[in-house]
Design a protein around this motif. Structure first.
Motif, PDB file in Angstrom:
ATOM      1  N   ASP A   1       0.661  -1.014   0.003  1.00 57.81           N
ATOM      2  CA  ASP A   1       0.166   0.035   0.148  1.00 57.81           C
ATOM      3  C   ASP A   1       0.997   1.493   0.019  1.00 57.81           C
ATOM      4  N   GLY A   2       0.160   2.234  -0.508  1.00 59.87           N
ATOM      5  CA  GLY A   2       0.943   3.606  -0.643  1.00 59.87           C
ATOM      6  C   GLY A   2       2.251   3.830  -1.513  1.00 59.87           C
ATOM      7  N   LYS A   3       2.444   2.776  -1.967  1.00 64.65           N
ATOM      8  CA  LYS A   3       3.519   2.865  -3.383  1.00 64.65           C
ATOM      9  C   LYS A   3       2.887   2.399  -4.780  1.00 64.65           C
ATOM     10  N   ILE A   4       3.586   2.768  -5.662  1.00 66.04           N
ATOM     11  CA  ILE A   4       3.190   2.080  -6.933  1.00 66.04           C
ATOM     12  C   ILE A   4       4.419   1.098  -7.381  1.00 66.04           C
ATOM     13  N   THR A   5       4.088   0.040  -7.717  1.00 66.40           N
ATOM     14  CA  THR A   5       5.038  -0.945  -8.125  1.00 66.40           C
ATOM     15  C   THR A   5       5.025  -1.418  -9.449  1.00 66.40           C
ATOM     16  N   TRP A   6       6.127  -1.331 -10.264  1.00 70.01           N
ATOM     17  CA  TRP A   6       6.191  -1.737 -11.867  1.00 70.01           C
ATOM     18  C   TRP A   6       7.182  -2.698 -11.884  1.00 70.01           C
TER      19      TRP A   6
ATOM     20  N   TYR B   1      -1.474   6.122 -14.242  1.00 71.63           N
ATOM     21  CA  TYR B   1      -0.764   6.825 -14.796  1.00 71.63           C
ATOM     22  C   TYR B   1       0.520   6.590 -15.520  1.00 71.63           C
ATOM     23  N   LEU B   2       1.207   5.541 -14.652  1.00 69.50           N
ATOM     24  CA  LEU B   2       2.365   4.718 -15.127  1.00 69.50           C
ATOM     25  C   LEU B   2       1.919   4.024 -16.335  1.00 69.50           C
ATOM     26  N   ALA B   3       0.795   3.093 -16.364  1.00 69.65           N
ATOM     27  CA  ALA B   3       0.447   2.509 -17.435  1.00 69.65           C
ATOM     28  C   ALA B   3       0.334   3.275 -18.680  1.00 69.65           C
ATOM     29  N   TYR B   4      -0.320   4.468 -18.439  1.00 69.92           N
ATOM     30  CA  TYR B   4      -0.405   5.527 -19.647  1.00 69.92           C
ATOM     31  C   TYR B   4       0.912   5.867 -20.203  1.00 69.92           C
ATOM     32  N   ALA B   5       1.871   6.195 -19.143  1.00 72.78           N
ATOM     33  CA  ALA B   5       3.239   6.631 -19.823  1.00 72.78           C
ATOM     34  C   ALA B   5       3.916   5.442 -20.620  1.00 72.78           C
TER      35      ALA B   5
END
Lengths: 360, 360, 360, 360, 360
Positions: free
Chosen positions: C54-59, C165-169
């Motif tokens: 939670d609280g983080k974006i993981t790629w 947004y990451l996926a969009y990028a």
């Protein structure tokens, strides 16, 4: 080719334009229920309406549209709108299905291929009312006899369901007649293919083009029919029961399939036109090769001969006793060299001049 | 090429037209649940309905449609509408999916490419009922054995879900068979390309054209299939659960991809036809160049020789002792001048005559 | 050219077909929030799920699909449907966007043009979940490094908004790579144009055709992408916020523009093919003119010389002392007359033989 | 030809790519109400927002996009989304209309035809807010001066209605500029037609092809514009009143008409290309006829002369005193026979060699 | 060819551009009810509005648009929007149907084919109000006299129904005039076909091309008309009663049929262009064959003659007394062998040289 009978621009709507040489109407009535079939030839159009009775299905078939008075009388008796009557008489109309207050009007186009591969088109207008079906055909014809036979035979559902089933049966018979038409054209296209490969003439191309025009005409007959059926099935109609809708869905399938075959045949025609042009191009190429080989071999030889045909006083070679054989030998070498050159270019050798025997 | 078996126009709906040389039906039943798989060869079609029991999935596979009595018996037992039966027997129909009261009917078309690159088409009709799947195939064949093997093996989901999953598995197997077909055609097109560059004959073009027709046929098999699937996924059906819909979406993707590949291959064929015509045009050009060069060089020389072959009494040059060498010299100069002219036009020199060795 | 890896027809859905020579997966994880960026190389795929907090974006970026066990493990941990996994591995799939319970799957196709103008295609599957993005690439590659750099740099919005947004990028980076591809092809087409005007060979046409096939391939990559984006924007998705939709609208614009440029280039190719054929036709015409002029001038002269080379005893002209000069004069007049004839036809004179120097 | 300025793939959204040689922005403001018109040249972009006051319409026209700081400042003051700013600066974008919270953005493309028939394209971005219109043009230019003049003149509705009417007036002016462009191309096509009939060269074809590309470019400018207008009219917008919608409907008509004319001109180009190829083919045919006639007449004659140029001891004809005239006579008969043959084939005679003087 | 009168870009909306040489308006009014018909020539446009009275239908026909003051006066009196007036005057507009507050505006295009097969187009704007119809025609003309005659005659429905029926009658008259136009073009195409087969010249192709452009122009006139009618029938209008809708449906059918015929004729033109090119190709082929046959036969013979025209001292054959006849014999054998060769290739023999007499 694409002429339509139509009234002069600005004429009153509902103006009938009887076809030149139109035949007087012959009216055949067939009335049936589960048990019984009556067939009546009617001369007096004023009596028609009375033939439609409860508990029976009446099919009134009017062949020939050559008598305006009769047509107008029938229209009046059956509550046919003037525009609907105009659609029926001023053929060809685009096939369509329109709902009026008292009946459903289907404009359909019957096609047949003559033995000379010409298209004979006959418009059939079908009015589907509560207990009757009223059909108008441009020409005398027996295209719908198959339906009459089924009524007489009484097998299947036809005698046990309503007028809508009868209308479906007529429509189905008309659309099924498209199959032999498109297949006839397809067969002729297949017969043309080897001819295009071996003996292409502009006449062949003109015939391909005529087939293309034929296919276009067929398409223009069946496509709006399919469209109209599609819309009828989607929107439904008071005059069509669910059982008959199921059958009409089948008819729609047939219409779609005819369109598919027409389109395939159109592609086939395009393909054959391409082959035609390519065969011509190849032939020109072959002709040129023969010319080039002949000219390239003999023109230099003739030149050599020309040299020693000159009349100079001082031409030492002419005096040599080996002169003649040497020159002949030089010519022979020239010929062999040129033949090798042409062989290496692939212009002579097995099959290369003709080019038709090389497939896999 | 595009013939369809169809009853005579005006025949009763539901009229079956058995294919010439149709084989008598062989009926293979496979019945399974989580634990068990039974396989039964059935001779008496009257016993089929009884095989469908609660708690088990029954797949009845009828191969061959050569016996009308058997077909009608099955249709009656399983509540199959006469029009649906007609669709199954009078192949080829357009692929479609139709919902009836008791079952969902899928008409599909199985394709295989023979080693001679001919298309072998077999229509498969799939009835998906509550607890059973009933398939009709025109020919004996083993195209669906892969599905049977999966049932026997019992891995994956196939034994744990309903009849709709089985129908999906069959449909998916049929559509996946299109891949090798279109790839086979694509491979042959690639084999044809160098041949068109080096040895173009009308036979090659005819073959390209046949491939185009093949691709068209494949497209006509897969396109309506995709369409029907699309509609099924959009509208849903009582007979298809959500899980299976997800799988059918995957099948739809495959169908779409096959259509894409077919279309790409059609473009490829068109491109090759263009190259074909251009190669022919280039060759004619090459042939003409050789002819022109040979003729242009030797015809003037021959003329000069012809001059001095004339027999006029008074032709001073003939008497000169240098006459002969001077004329030969003039001829040589002419040849060189013409060669330079042709070289400047780019008609002779490295590669220009052949034109196939210039790419980087 | 258009082959796809696919399981044998009838295989279980979800069957993975690892590409020949597939590379073992390398897993790179980048995890960030407003303040911090962590980068982790992961060897043990079992630990991946735990990295999503939670609280983080993981790629999670998986490069290479050569190890079925790893893939299945990840699929299980992240709740990926077997069919979705199949789509990711059995490339190439049609680009598409599908919503599953736990994530949104975007199948995209990355394109690059090699220096030899070949298309290198790499499928990228993007799973967009609540707090993570999971990407699968067929090959090791650095196409997405630009996105990683942006995350590291932390400028702009990328570190302040969600996984969508990451996926969009990522998607935007992939689609923007199409620009250099289509521009590269367009540039080469422009380089080809003068060559077609001056040195047309079938090889040039074959190259044009290859470009056409390339453009078709690019179109097949970008068109369904655009379609899918369009649908996503119209229907919305749980996983995409309004802010990101605005950005995706921009991406859709880019995709539309690429399609436009592809279509323009396709028209350009068709135009060049037309020019090609016309240049060949003009050249054949030029060659023919030279041949015709040479032959038409010298063949009559040779004939005249031939006349006076005959050996008849009685040929009075041969005895005249002016015979020879008169004949030469006649020949000269013939030449001049023919030259005037050809000049009037426009076959000789400034530029007319060559025909390439006449523009406005 | 179809290049677009775009940031590197993977760049942050909103990255501006200033065109090479971009000019620094010049800002012209015109503010008006029923009674008054003020015109202000603004140097400091920070003051712009303050110029927009209640009760007046303010048109801020920014020409040149060469200063990123200024652009970003304006964007901030007017609440322009970064993506919208990117659309305005990174030209060419597809024309489109997008609604944002504070304004409506219209991306349009202004076209002009240079005297050399080259297309000069200038993107104009129009932001329509409550009481202001903000336009961005790539180049300095006077394309919109006509609108300014109308404001100054104060006739018609322009001073009495809102900012939306001003935006409409600008858009209408831009679209009306397409008329002279397509008419200019059409005029040149008509000039080319006689040239193609009389002096076809590949350069002419290349020019036709350039026109086709031009028309395609124009179409790509106007088509999405029409599309966007259509959608705006269908869906409406907060920023557009009903009165202006009526006017925009008129603008849409103009756009549709431009598309029609473009498409007609494209058909015209295709037709001219066909004529071109056919003229070339006819010319080759004419050249061949001349060659064939000359060669066919003189080659046999030369052969006859060759016969009597042989030096056999025993050739009785040579001894006959009538030999020479008889041979000449035979030659004459041959010539006449061949001329009749060619005349019957239609190769010689009035007009047939040239073929250009036969029309109705 | 496709020029439109339009105001300068940026002009005020509603700017009228009177056609050069526009004629001053002549106003003819016809007012009728069941019983009575009045016809009035009106000079003072200010009195027009007063002529529209309750209980009567008034048709005001304005021919000629050469006086802006008159037009603006009428527009004001009848509440015509400036944009609507602009549409009526600045012809040609795209045909369309637009609903305003006080009336329905139909922009239509009247077509006639001159005897020189040129298209004469006249725009007719029809305003349909409550109790009046107001028409504007560009030129003086009698195209609508047929409708006036029907009003005077008073037969049919025209005197018993409202203004909408009158508008329908006018529209129907205009659309029915398309039939003779497309049929005239079709007839000329049929006349061209034999000419293309026997005497193809570029002028013929140019004429085909002109017909294609004509058909395109007709299509651009009728297609949007059909579109607009379709939309009107679908959406309905306050000004059109149900009875008239039925009639408009008929008009729509006519428009659809005209589009069909136009499209068929376009296909016909394309087919004829193909035939044209193929006839040219065949002719080139024929010419080449004649050349090749003549050259291939006589060049070798000339060579043989050349051999024995050489002046070598030692040429034994020349001394043989049978030398001459033997050589002549050899030549004869050569000719026969070559003739057989060409016959086997199908280049000589019945019909093969000409190729036009082979059809079944």
């Amino acid at each position: 080719m694409f002429h339509k009978r139509h009234p002069a621009a600005g004429a009153r709507p509902g103006t009938l334009v009887l076809p030149e040489g139109a035949v007087p109407p012959k009216i055949h009535v067939i009335r049936y229920d589960h048990d019984q079939v009556e067939e009546i030839e009617v001369d007096d159009s004023a009596k028609l309406r009375a033939l439609v009775v409860d508990g029976k299905i009446t099919w009134i078939d009017v062949q020939g549209v050559g008598d305006e008075a009769v047509l107008r009388r029938i229209a009046e008796d059956f509550g046919i709108h003037l525009l609907a009557l105009e659609d029926v008489v001023n053929a060809p109309q685009r096939p369509k299905i329109e709902e009026y207050a008292d009946h459903l009007l289907m404009i359909t186009r019957e096609c047949q291929l003559s033995t000379k591969l010409e298209l004979e088109v006959d418009q059939v207008g079908i009015f589907l009312g509560e207990r009757y079906v009223l059909t108008f055909q441009e020409q005398y014809g027996d295209g719908l006899d198959c339906v009459r036979s089924r009524i007489r035979a009484g097998k299947g559902r036809i005698r046990h369901v309503g007028a809508d089933y009868l209308a479906y049966a007529i429509l189905d018979a008309i659309i099924d007649e498209y199959y032999p038409v498109v297949e006839g054209i397809g067969d002729d296209l297949e017969r043309l293919e080897p001819r295009i490969m071996t003996r292409p003439t502009p006449a062949t191309l003109a015939r391909l083009n005529r087939h293309k025009a034929l296919l276009l005409k067929v398409r223009r007959g069946i496509w709006p029919q399919r469209d109209a059926l599609n819309r009828l099935l989607r929107d439904g109609s008071r005059f069509v029961t669910d059982e008959v809708r199921l059958h009409l869905r089948d008819t729609l399938d047939h219409a779609s399939q005819v369109v598919d075959v027409v389109d395939s045949n159109r592609e086939l025609v395009n393909g054959l036109m391409n082959i035609y042009l390519s065969v011509i191009a190849n032939r020109t190429n072959d002709v040129m090769k023969v010319l080039t080989i002949m000219a390239s071999i003999f023109i230099p030889l003739t030149f050599i001969a020309g040299i020693y045909g000159m009349n100079f006083d001082v031409m030492p070679e002419l005096r040599w006793s080996w002169g003649y054989p040497v020159v002949i030998g030089v010519m022979g070498v020239t010929v062999v060299a040129l033949l090798i050159f042409f062989f290496l270019k692939g212009w002579i050798g097995s099959g290369s001049v003709d080019g038709r025997d090389e497939e896999e």
